[in-house]
Each structure stands twice: as C-alpha cells, then as structure tokens.
Design a protein around this motif. Sequence first.
Motif, short mmCIF file in Angstrom:
data_model
loop_
_atom_site.label_atom_id
_atom_site.label_comp_id
_atom_site.label_asym_id
_atom_site.label_seq_id
_atom_site.Cartn_x
_atom_site.Cartn_y
_atom_site.Cartn_z
N ALA A 197 0.73 -1.19 0.02
CA ALA A 197 -0.08 0.13 0.01
C ALA A 197 0.81 1.41 -0.12
O ALA A 197 0.50 2.01 -0.70
N ALA A 198 2.07 1.38 0.70
CA ALA A 198 3.01 2.28 0.82
C ALA A 198 3.41 2.57 -0.50
O ALA A 198 3.52 3.52 -1.10
N ILE A 199 3.92 1.56 -1.14
CA ILE A 199 4.63 1.68 -2.52
C ILE A 199 3.70 2.06 -3.58
O ILE A 199 3.74 2.95 -4.25
N ALA A 200 2.36 1.56 -3.37
CA ALA A 200 1.26 2.34 -4.47
C ALA A 200 0.99 3.64 -4.16
O ALA A 200 0.75 4.36 -5.23
N VAL A 201 0.77 4.14 -2.74
CA VAL A 201 0.67 5.66 -2.66
C VAL A 201 1.90 6.20 -3.11
O VAL A 201 1.79 7.46 -3.94
N GLY A 202 3.10 5.87 -3.06
CA GLY A 202 4.16 6.46 -3.70
C GLY A 202 4.33 6.63 -5.16
O GLY A 202 4.68 7.71 -5.67
N ILE A 203 3.72 5.39 -5.69
CA ILE A 203 3.82 5.44 -7.26
C ILE A 203 2.87 6.47 -7.71
O ILE A 203 2.92 7.25 -8.72
N ALA A 204 1.60 6.45 -7.09
CA ALA A 204 0.71 7.54 -7.22
C ALA A 204 0.93 9.08 -7.06
O ALA A 204 0.36 9.91 -7.84
N SER A 205 1.91 9.17 -6.11
CA SER A 205 2.18 10.57 -5.90
C SER A 205 3.40 11.16 -6.85
O SER A 205 3.70 12.27 -6.65
N VAL A 206 4.04 10.22 -7.61
CA VAL A 206 5.07 10.44 -8.69
C VAL A 206 4.71 11.69 -9.46
O VAL A 206 5.70 12.70 -9.78
N ALA A 207 3.80 11.58 -10.15
CA ALA A 207 3.44 12.62 -11.19
C ALA A 207 3.21 13.88 -10.49
O ALA A 207 4.07 14.71 -11.20
#
Length: 190
Positions: free
Chosen positions: A55-65
Amino acid sequence: MIGLGVGSLLGLIAAYFGRAADTIISRIVDVLLSIPGLLLSMVIVVALGFGSVNAAIAVGIASVAMFARLMRSEVLRVKALTFVESSRHLGVGSAGVLWRHVLPNSYGPVLSMTTLQFGASILWIAALSFLGYGAPPPYPEWGLLVAEGREYIASSPWLTLLPGVVIILTVLSISRVSALISQDPDGADT
C-alpha cells in the motif's frame, strides 16, 4: 520517498534535457495525473498484493506525477536564469551546471510539497486500509480500526470516532508544520 525520489528525477530529466525526454516523460506524467490517486493506488495494490508495504509503494507511485510536474517547472525556471547561462559560457559542463546550480536552486519548492503530500499519503493509506487493501486484520492501521469499529457504531461509537479523530489531527498537524516550514524567520511567506 518513492514519489519524491522518482518524481524529482523524472522532472529533472524532462526539463533539463528537453525535447524527446521531455515529451515522453510529460506524456507519462499526464497519464498518471489523469487517473485519480486513490484509484491508481488501489489498482497497484491489487497488482502487487495486499499489505501495508505494498500500500505504501502504491501511494508512492501514485504521487510520482505531482512531484515530477513540480520539479519540471522549477528546473525550467532555474535553467533560464542568468547565472546558469553564465556557467555554461564559462565552460562548466552539463553535469556540473545540473548538480551545482540547477538542482540546489530548484529543489526547495519540491521539498515544501513533500510535507503536504505526506498528509495526503496518510489519508490515502488510511482509505486503502479502510477499504481492505491494506494490512490484514491483526495489524492495527487507522483505516482498519475505523472499518472494524463500524460494526459497533450504535453501542460503542468511540471505536470509530477516536481513530478518525487521530487521522484528522495528524493530517492537520502535518499541514500546519508545512505552513510553518514555508515561512521565513520574518514571518513572510516564501
């Protein structure tokens, strides 16, 4: 940290090297920005598997943009300043200009955005665990505590209210710290 690191690197590469790199990275960022962050996080968690780390990895990837877009705009602003052009005329190579002048002068707003994004990340992780995409039930996560407390809302409303209040207070505290960080010692906003 994933969003900050990867997003900053992508924005730096896109703005500094321009042309093909900028076009490709900007289109990838546009696609990421067109998908709501929580929905993208849910898709990534389903692909990676359930758990708090995923979940933390997913949130990190979602905030890359968001970080990539901000870093790109800051690098474009700094790259056009006079001292960067002067460094190039004095014979400093591209890597030297990038590491000595462009990166240190464009990283401040990105770091300020980090504290704001940290609060949003807490909300996204709590929402993911509330929806069942976080850690499994034996682990205490705020969203999971709120979800489990829903069953007892009539008899014991504090089981839902207390974790919810903690989430709200944490995010508001982080936002306040972010506001204090963005002010200079004289009290004027930077």
